[in-house]
Write a protein that holds these residues in place. Structure first.
Motif, PDB file in Angstrom:
ATOM      1  N   GLU B 656      -8.242 -10.954  10.990  1.00 25.85           N
ATOM      2  CA  GLU B 656      -8.540  -9.599  10.497  1.00 25.85           C
ATOM      3  C   GLU B 656      -7.312  -8.996   9.815  1.00 25.85           C
ATOM      4  O   GLU B 656      -7.384  -8.460   8.713  1.00 25.85           O
ATOM      5  CB  GLU B 656      -8.988  -8.728  11.688  1.00 25.85           C
ATOM      6  CG  GLU B 656      -9.481  -7.369  11.280  1.00 25.85           C
ATOM      7  CD  GLU B 656     -10.400  -6.764  12.345  1.00 25.85           C
ATOM      8  OE1 GLU B 656     -10.253  -5.580  12.596  1.00 25.85           O
ATOM      9  OE2 GLU B 656     -11.236  -7.497  12.912  1.00 25.85           O
ATOM     10  N   ARG B 657      -6.164  -9.112  10.455  1.00 26.99           N
ATOM     11  CA  ARG B 657      -4.920  -8.580   9.887  1.00 26.99           C
ATOM     12  C   ARG B 657      -4.624  -9.238   8.534  1.00 26.99           C
ATOM     13  O   ARG B 657      -4.276  -8.568   7.556  1.00 26.99           O
ATOM     14  CB  ARG B 657      -3.770  -8.839  10.871  1.00 26.99           C
ATOM     15  CG  ARG B 657      -2.395  -8.478  10.366  1.00 26.99           C
ATOM     16  CD  ARG B 657      -1.313  -8.676  11.431  1.00 26.99           C
ATOM     17  NE  ARG B 657      -1.355  -9.988  12.073  1.00 26.99           N
ATOM     18  CZ  ARG B 657      -0.956 -11.128  11.502  1.00 26.99           C
ATOM     19  NH1 ARG B 657      -0.483 -11.125  10.273  1.00 26.99           N
ATOM     20  NH2 ARG B 657      -1.031 -12.272  12.169  1.00 26.99           N
ATOM     21  N   GLU B 658      -4.792 -10.559   8.481  1.00 28.33           N
ATOM     22  CA  GLU B 658      -4.505 -11.281   7.233  1.00 28.33           C
ATOM     23  C   GLU B 658      -5.474 -10.855   6.125  1.00 28.33           C
ATOM     24  O   GLU B 658      -5.069 -10.638   4.977  1.00 28.33           O
ATOM     25  CB  GLU B 658      -4.587 -12.796   7.484  1.00 28.33           C
ATOM     26  CG  GLU B 658      -3.468 -13.311   8.398  1.00 28.33           C
ATOM     27  CD  GLU B 658      -3.642 -14.772   8.807  1.00 28.33           C
ATOM     28  OE1 GLU B 658      -4.371 -15.511   8.120  1.00 28.33           O
ATOM     29  OE2 GLU B 658      -3.047 -15.174   9.825  1.00 28.33           O
ATOM     30  N   CYS B 659      -6.750 -10.722   6.455  1.00 27.82           N
ATOM     31  CA  CYS B 659      -7.752 -10.369   5.437  1.00 27.82           C
ATOM     32  C   CYS B 659      -7.498  -8.964   4.878  1.00 27.82           C
ATOM     33  O   CYS B 659      -7.619  -8.738   3.673  1.00 27.82           O
ATOM     34  CB  CYS B 659      -9.157 -10.419   6.038  1.00 27.82           C
ATOM     35  SG  CYS B 659      -9.741 -12.099   6.310  1.00 27.82           S
ATOM     36  N   LEU B 660      -7.164  -8.056   5.733  1.00 31.84           N
ATOM     37  CA  LEU B 660      -6.925  -6.679   5.278  1.00 31.84           C
ATOM     38  C   LEU B 660      -5.687  -6.616   4.380  1.00 31.84           C
ATOM     39  O   LEU B 660      -5.674  -5.935   3.351  1.00 31.84           O
ATOM     40  CB  LEU B 660      -6.763  -5.750   6.483  1.00 31.84           C
ATOM     41  CG  LEU B 660      -8.056  -5.513   7.288  1.00 31.84           C
ATOM     42  CD1 LEU B 660      -7.758  -4.779   8.597  1.00 31.84           C
ATOM     43  CD2 LEU B 660      -9.076  -4.736   6.455  1.00 31.84           C
ATOM     44  N   ALA B 661      -4.658  -7.358   4.754  1.00 22.71           N
ATOM     45  CA  ALA B 661      -3.429  -7.348   3.957  1.00 22.71           C
ATOM     46  C   ALA B 661      -3.693  -7.876   2.553  1.00 22.71           C
ATOM     47  O   ALA B 661      -3.187  -7.331   1.563  1.00 22.71           O
ATOM     48  CB  ALA B 661      -2.355  -8.182   4.656  1.00 22.71           C
ATOM     49  N   ALA B 662      -4.499  -8.937   2.451  1.00 19.93           N
ATOM     50  CA  ALA B 662      -4.757  -9.527   1.141  1.00 19.93           C
ATOM     51  C   ALA B 662      -5.505  -8.543   0.238  1.00 19.93           C
ATOM     52  O   ALA B 662      -5.267  -8.484  -0.969  1.00 19.93           O
ATOM     53  CB  ALA B 662      -5.577 -10.805   1.306  1.00 19.93           C
ATOM     54  N   ARG B 663      -6.408  -7.766   0.794  1.00 22.14           N
ATOM     55  CA  ARG B 663      -7.174  -6.820  -0.033  1.00 22.14           C
ATOM     56  C   ARG B 663      -6.395  -5.533  -0.286  1.00 22.14           C
ATOM     57  O   ARG B 663      -6.568  -4.897  -1.308  1.00 22.14           O
ATOM     58  CB  ARG B 663      -8.488  -6.465   0.674  1.00 22.14           C
ATOM     59  CG  ARG B 663      -9.462  -7.630   0.815  1.00 22.14           C
ATOM     60  CD  ARG B 663     -10.535  -7.609  -0.270  1.00 22.14           C
ATOM     61  NE  ARG B 663     -11.534  -8.644  -0.046  1.00 22.14           N
ATOM     62  CZ  ARG B 663     -11.619  -9.758  -0.767  1.00 22.14           C
ATOM     63  NH1 ARG B 663     -10.771  -9.997  -1.757  1.00 22.14           N
ATOM     64  NH2 ARG B 663     -12.570 -10.647  -0.504  1.00 22.14           N
ATOM     65  N   ASN B 664      -5.508  -5.160   0.646  1.00 22.07           N
ATOM     66  CA  ASN B 664      -4.885  -3.842   0.541  1.00 22.07           C
ATOM     67  C   ASN B 664      -3.475  -3.884  -0.018  1.00 22.07           C
ATOM     68  O   ASN B 664      -2.996  -2.899  -0.553  1.00 22.07           O
ATOM     69  CB  ASN B 664      -4.866  -3.163   1.915  1.00 22.07           C
ATOM     70  CG  ASN B 664      -6.284  -2.919   2.412  1.00 22.07           C
ATOM     71  OD1 ASN B 664      -7.203  -2.725   1.608  1.00 22.07           O
ATOM     72  ND2 ASN B 664      -6.474  -2.959   3.721  1.00 22.07           N
ATOM     73  N   THR B 665      -2.792  -5.006   0.137  1.00 23.16           N
ATOM     74  CA  THR B 665      -1.425  -5.019  -0.396  1.00 23.16           C
ATOM     75  C   THR B 665      -1.052  -6.395  -0.957  1.00 23.16           C
ATOM     76  O   THR B 665      -1.163  -6.635  -2.150  1.00 23.16           O
ATOM     77  CB  THR B 665      -0.401  -4.527   0.651  1.00 23.16           C
ATOM     78  OG1 THR B 665       0.905  -4.723   0.156  1.00 23.16           O
ATOM     79  CG2 THR B 665      -0.549  -5.204   2.012  1.00 23.16           C
ATOM     80  N   LEU B 666      -0.709  -7.385  -0.091  1.00 24.01           N
ATOM     81  CA  LEU B 666      -0.187  -8.637  -0.624  1.00 24.01           C
ATOM     82  C   LEU B 666      -0.312  -9.762   0.398  1.00 24.01           C
ATOM     83  O   LEU B 666       0.190  -9.652   1.517  1.00 24.01           O
ATOM     84  CB  LEU B 666       1.300  -8.437  -0.989  1.00 24.01           C
ATOM     85  CG  LEU B 666       2.053  -9.632  -1.578  1.00 24.01           C
ATOM     86  CD1 LEU B 666       1.381 -10.131  -2.855  1.00 24.01           C
ATOM     87  CD2 LEU B 666       3.493  -9.242  -1.873  1.00 24.01           C
ATOM     88  N   GLY B 667      -0.995 -10.801  -0.005  1.00 23.10           N
ATOM     89  CA  GLY B 667      -1.061 -12.002   0.828  1.00 23.10           C
ATOM     90  C   GLY B 667      -0.319 -13.141   0.144  1.00 23.10           C
ATOM     91  O   GLY B 667      -0.176 -13.164  -1.089  1.00 23.10           O
TER      92      GLY B 667
END
Lengths: 207, 1004, 93
Positions: B656-667
């Protein structure tokens, strides 16, 4: 050019340089029948073309000083560099010194007007040196190739399977000592396998 | 520790200066170096070593070799334990611990035997008959049988030993180091040929070690030692003692097991492996495998104290161990007379020789008579007595050509009955190689007849039993094999070794000795001692219609088990043949299969265990991922980060943390494993046109295109993005798992169907490390590292690539996306992968840069409805099934196109890719779950499709799923039911794109 | 474990090769010109003889070349190995 600290050899993680620096007398069971090393970085160039065409042979010879070997499972260039290893009837691996970055460009240039394939593969494979009295036996433990001196000798090379990795075996000298080219991602596995297979002879790591 | 009560004071090949201690069934005994466990037990007067598998009758040591059916022991304890070791082939070492198998609670006092518990349960065909009944009954029996029967126990811990494997090639492989094998190896070796000589014993010599023959006028054992020394001195000869060649496969490929340190015990191996598996490719093979003595079949022939005559001879001669104090010989041939003479020489009283032949006339019988040994000719043993040890036998006169016995039974007290029914050549390997055997009526045995491979049988293994013949045949075979591979001796001609032998008369008839008054049944005549198969069992099987040898074997278990019927098979065949009014030539024989003797699993596995059980492929950034808490997923042999677990997090939380980061800032993701194929040549675009579904000639340099690759059957095989690097230069990417397959696919078509195309392909997967930056801040971070390329969306649009310098490294940037976010794939030479990754992580900290594992990537792509080949596809899915007709060109031919028009591929009602939205937003469906229309229906309920991908989406705040549903695109908005354990869940069919349907983030 | 004579590298262990099934299956020159049944025949139907057989092998862990092998399916005798485009031995056509 990138900063040197960014560069990593395929086996950098294993700390081989530190192991190589240990004096032999400090290693338990100093008798080492198998000597392993990670060869320093070299330029490796994938070359494909039609060896029957004089223009192709001439162009390659113009850059390397010799034509790509036409004889199956042989290497050209002797024990030094550059070398060209026969991999298939239209495929070679050209190996040159790491400082000699020009070769890939020179080959591309020399072959630009004919149908050939030149591609930089310097990072695609690790090169592991395997030598010592037990070297041939270690090879036999994972490879079905007949490496007896009557069947395979200095200057011979071939792709084959060693344990569960595809490798290019190139015998350099009669001693015997071998260069094993293995895909970078398999390098740590193969190294671990070689150390395990060499256990009964004693393994020493050199730089 | 007691006195070795049955040990001779002198002689034998044991070393009395090296005493050894060992424990058998909890008791301590002494032996000497050079003993086997069996010889040491005999030297200590131990008579009961195990129990029969069915009737649990006491059993003793029966042979001195690999054929041993009875003395099968559990060697050592704990993780080192080895089940079913043959005591006759276990070299004694100090501290050895062994126990009997098949006994509960002990060999001496056996519970099952005391109650007669098992015999009524186990007639011939027991398993087959029982399985006809309700399975519940079998369970009842099984609990009893498993406890009381079954050979040996598995170790209770991981195997601590090391095992080795080695491949070797040779000109001539000689199997067996007896007289024929030694002669063959000498003849071949002296030519300089590459020779391997393998023998299962601890030293070369074979049967020469058991007797006192002479070769070239000198004691044979001296000749043997000299021959072994000469072979050792030859550069190209490799002698392998303690090595059993157990399998003969195609094209002269043989497998052998070397027991490298077994004879030292479990503690002393050091760096040496316990066992080594030799994989031998031989140009020529010589099978000098010797022969196995076969026992006559008579009533009560299983009692401890009954053993093969040659074994009795071996124990006194080679091991200086007396197998009894008062012996009777029972034979149909001359060979047993040698045993009688040697036993007498070893101070064993020889009460009589019972010979089934009416008038033995050979030199050896004459010699025995002149030594005052009573010869009872034309008689047979009809009964035996003694509880735990033979105490007496009864003999009667044979009549009617061996068909019946008559007259008074004469009782002879004895504690050893040495028996011989003649000899069987050890033809196992010859038969495994495909060679045909023939029945030799004179010797009543199967002998090699027609070879199927480049192999020569020689010596006793070929039915040539006399020593002079063995030597001559071996020598000739060795010389011929060497000559055939072009190897010829220089210098002085050499002569085959020779021997003077006492001639032997042919053996007498070989059959079952009738029991008086019991034409059928009665006292047990054992045929197979290990499986407790009797002559009556064979008769029963034949009556019940199992007259074929293969059926007989499976019905009675004759010839199964750890000894594979080495002493039983020919007797069994002879009985079956007699019942059918034919001979063994008529019945034929069962198939000989590898292994000749049991092989440990450890040796077969070799070093392919633990960390080396498969090759693990690692990217240049692998160890960074490890340190960052990555859990890895195996994709093919690759280790890919699955998710990065932070302290206190579970997998769901991490994803969940990884998915949100990719959509909201930077993965940031390690995409190194994607397959990359460099394609060059004037016909490169033509090749792409032929292997991909869409058209390539108009793609500009600097641009990329996504495509599907189909099999010739029209089914989706792979997908990926290909970039045009130059006029005649493309870079194809493949899925991680298909990289090798796609490269091979291209090569196959180019080599076999389209050799006219001027194009070359090469894998560059390993040349490049690939780092993907994705999310709204991807461009900002990348811009900090590159100054020579305009990253703006106008200059560098979606589906373009640029050569650039990134962090000082010459790189290739691809603006492609598998997450639906603004995304760059950065390829740098692999040596810089870790350095650049680390630099990105440091510089990206201000954006909250977050490494993504494959699980997050899968969730993100599913939100976008992007397929994964192998997850949404399974080899039965076409582009149209996926709703991807838009990618299929109708203007050109390509692999698989013709199949798209086949009736089945074009029919309506095929499964189609759709999205699924569960009614319960929190419910994450299991992948693979089946969809049904009416779950309340009476079973069987027809399936209309299945879930292919299913996740919780943090970005959508609910579960999402992809599914293949029959006629799915025509069912939008319809409700379906998902069959689950404990009921069905409702879900609604929808479009598979859940997120950013317009794709504005992708193009941003 | 077969010993396969690669036309380039010589005899090598079977583990270095992959088998590509029956040889000499021609892809229809114009796939649209054949019926569904003929196309299915090309795609799926293969002979499975007991005896002499010709099959395709590739030296995948060697020179990478595809070639043809004439092998007896019972005895495994390999009577010939020949390159792509060469006529099978004993084939007069």
């Amino acid at each position: 050019m990138a900063d040197a600290y960014l560069r990593q050899s395929p086996l950098a993680h294993l700390g081989l340089a530190a192991r190589a620096a240990i004096p032999p007398e400090d290693i338990e069971g100093t008798e080492a029948g198998v000597v392993l090393c990670e060869r320093p970085a070299r330029h490796q160039i994938g070359l494909r073309g039609d060896a029957r065409r004089p223009a192709f042979r001439a162009a390659v010879k113009g850059v390397l000083g010799f034509a790509p070997p036409a004889k199956a499972t042989t290497a050209a260039g002797g024990t030094g560099l550059p070398r060209a290893l026969w991999l298939g009837p239209d495929e070679w691996l050209v190996v040159t010194d790491d400082d000699d970055a020009a070769t890939v460009a020179d080959l591309s240039e020399a072959l630009a007007r004919q149908h050939a394939h030149v591609v930089d593969l310097s990072d695609a494979r690790a090169v592991i040196g395997l030598a010592g009295a037990g070297a041939r036996d270690v090879l036999m433990k994972g490879c079905t190739l007949d490496v007896h001196r009557r069947a395979f000798g200095p200057g011979r090379c071939t792709r084959t399977l060693l344990a569960r990795a595809q490798v290019i075996v190139h015998q350099i000298t009669q001693a015997p000592d071998y260069d094993l080219y293995v895909q970078r991602s398999f390098a740590e596995y193969l190294w671990a396998w070689l150390e395990d297979a060499g256990t009964e002879y004693g393994v020493r790591v050199t730089a | 520790m007691r006195e070795q009560s049955h040990r001779l004071a002198e002689g034998g090949r044991i070393d009395r200066a090296t005493p050894l201690r060992f424990t058998f069934n909890g008791r301590r005994y002494g032996g000497f170096a050079g003993d086997t466990l069996a010889s040491a037990l005999l030297a200590n007067g131990v008579s009961v070593v195990g129990r029969g598998v069915k009737y649990h009758r006491p059993r003793g040591i029966f042979s001195a070799g690999s054929e041993e059916p009875n003395a099968v022991v559990q060697l050592e304890t704990g993780a080192h334990t080895l089940a079913n070791a043959r005591a006759t082939r276990v070299e004694l070492y100090d501290g050895l611990v062994a126990t009997s198998v098949n006994c509960w609670p002990s060999a001496e006092y056996d519970f099952a035997a005391a109650l007669g518990l098992l015999s009524p349960l186990l007639p011939a065909g027991f398993y087959y008959k029982t399985f006809k009944w309700p399975a519940s009954l079998w369970m009842t029996y099984e609990a009893v049988i498993r406890r009381a029967a079954g050979l040996g126990r598995a170790p209770d811990g991981p195997d601590p030993d090391r095992y080795d494997k080695i491949n070797v090639h040779c000109d001539v492989l000689v199997v067996g180091g007896g007289p024929a094998g030694l002669a063959a190896a000498l003849a071949a070796g002296r030519t300089g040929a590459r020779v391997i000589l393998a023998d299962e014993q601890n030293e070369m010599g074979g049967a020469l070690l058991d007797g006192h023959d002479e070769i070239d006028g000198a004691p044979a054992q001296d000749w043997t030692a000299e021959a072994a020394a000469r072979l050792d001195a030859m550069d190209e000869v490799r002698c392998l003692p303690r090595t059993t060649v157990f399998g003969y496969y195609h094209h002269n490929f043989l497998a052998a097991l070397e027991r490298v340190t077994d004879h030292l015990g479990p503690q002393d191996a050091g760096v040496l492996p316990r066992q080594r598996l030799w994989r031998i490719r031989a140009r020529k093979v010589i099978l000098a495998t010797g022969a196995i003595e076969r026992p006559p079949v008579f009533a009560g022939n299983d009692r401890p104290g009954i053993m093969l005559a040659h074994a009795a001879r071996t124990y006194v001669n080679r091991y200086a161990a007396r197998p009894g104090r008062r012996a009777v010989l029972f034979t149909n041939n001359d060979g047993a007379y040698r045993a009688a003479l040697d036993l007498r020489a070893a101070d064993v009283e020889v009460a009589a020789i019972v010979d089934t032949r009416p008038e033995p006339t050979g030199d050896l019988p004459a010699e025995a008579e002149s030594a005052d040994i009573e010869l009872i000719a034309g008689h047979a043993v009809v009964a035996t007595h003694g509880r735990k040890r033979l105490s007496a036998i009864e003999v009667m006169a044979l009549g009617d050509g061996g068909g019946q016995v008559s007259g008074e039974a004469r009782r002879i007290p004895c504690d050893l009955l040495a028996v011989s029914g003649g000899w069987n050549p050890t033809a196992h390997l010859f038969s495994q190689s495909g060679g045909r055997l023939r029945f030799d009526a004179t010797g009543a045995c199967l002998v090699p007849a027609v070879a199927a491979q480049a192999t020569r049988p020689a010596g006793a293994g070929n039915g040539t039993f006399a020593l002079d013949g063995c030597l001559a045949e071996g020598w000739a075979a060795g010389a011929a094999a060497a000559a055939e591979v072009g190897s010829r001796a220089r210098g002085r001609a050499a002569k085959a070794p020779g021997a003077t032998v006492t001639p032997e008369e042919p053996p007498g008839d070989y059959g079952v000795v009738p029991a008086p008054g019991h034409p059928e049944g009665g006292p047990k005549h054992f045929v197979d001692l290990q499986n407790d198969v009797t002559a009556a069992d064979i008769a029963l099987a034949a009556r019940e219609g199992y007259g074929s040898v293969e059926h007989l074997k499976r019905y009675t278990t004759l010839g199964m088990g750890t000894d594979q019927g080495k002493t039983a098979n020919v007797a069994g065949l002879a009985i079956l043949a007699r019942l059918g009014g034919t001979d063994v030539a008529g019945t034929g024989h069962t198939t000989f299969r590898p292994p000749y003797t049991p092989v440990t699993f450890g040796a077969l596995a070799g070093r392919d265990v633990g960390a080396l059980s498969d090759a693990a492929r690692r990217t240049p950034m692998h160890h960074w991922h490890e340190r960052a808490g990555a859990r890895f997923e195996d994709v093919g042999q690759w280790k890919r980060p699955w998710y990065y677990r932070h302290p206190g997090e579970d997998m769901a939380g991490a994803v969940e943390r990884e998915c949100l980061a990719a959509r909201n800032t930077l993965g940031i993701m390690d995409a190194t494993t994607l397959g990359k194929i460099d394609i060059q040549g004037p016909d490169a675009a033509e090749l792409l046109d032929r292997v991909y579904t869409n058209a390539w000639s108009k793609l500009e340099v600097g641009r990329c295109r996504y495509s599907l690759m189909l099999g010739e059957d029209g089914m989706v095989m792979d997908d990926g993005v290909t970039a045009r690097l130059g006029r005649h230069h493309y870079l194809m990417t493949t899925t991680t798992g298909n990289a090798a397959r796609v490269l091979a696919w291209l090569e196959e078509w180019l080599q076999t169907e389209w050799p006219e195309l001027r194009v070359y392909v090469a894998s560059v997967t390993e040349q490049w490390a690939t780092i993907t930056l994705c999310g709204p801040n991807a461009r900002r971070l990348l811009a900090e590292f590159t100054g020579d390329v305009d990253l703006g969306t106008q200059a560098f649009p979606f589906m373009a690539w640029r050569a650039a310098t990134v962090g000082g490294i010459a790189a290739r940037l691809f603006r492609v996306s598998f997450t639906g976010e603004l995304s760059f794939e950065i390829n740098v030479p692999a040596r810089y992968g870790l350095g650049l990754w680390t630099a990105f992580m440091n510089a990206g900290e201000k954006y909250g840069i977050t490494p993504l594992g494959t699980e997050a990537m899968h969730v993100l792509r599913a939100e976008k409805g992007y397929i994964i080949v192998g997850q949404e596809t399974d080899g039965t899915v076409t582009p149209a099934d996926l709703g991807m007709d838009w990618i299929v060109s109708s203007k050109k031919d390509f692999i698989g196109r013709r199949s798209l028009g086949r009736t089945d591929t074009a029919r309506p009602g095929r499964k189609q890719l759709v999205g699924l939205e569960t009614e319960d937003a929190a419910l994450v469906l299991p992948e693979g779950a089946h969809l049904v229309e009416n779950p309340g229906q009476e079973p069987p309920v027809p399936t209309i499709g299945h879930v292919t991908s299913s996740y919780h989406s943090a970005n959508l705040g609910r579960s999402i799923a992809l599914a293949l549903v029959k006629g799915g695109r025509g069912r939008m908005g319809e409700a379906v039911h998902v069959a689950l354990e404990g009921g069905a869940a409702r879900a609604v069919i929808r479009d598979p794109v859940f997120f950013d349907v317009q794709g504005s983030r992708l193009h941003g | 474990m077969l010993l396969i004579p690669c036309p380039w590298c010589g005899r090598r262990d079977e583990s270095e090769f992959a088998c590509g099934g029956e040889a000499h299956i021609a892809r229809p020159a114009d796939p649209d010109a054949v019926s569904d049944a003929e196309w299915a025949d090309y795609l799926f139907m293969r002979t499975n003889p007991k005896g002499a057989h010709r099959e395709r092998w590739v030296h995948v862990h060697g020179c990478g070349r595809w070639f043809n092998v004439a092998r007896h399916t019972v005895t495994h005798d390999i009577s010939a190995a020949y390159k792509v485009g060469e006529k099978p031995p004993g084939d007069a056509s």
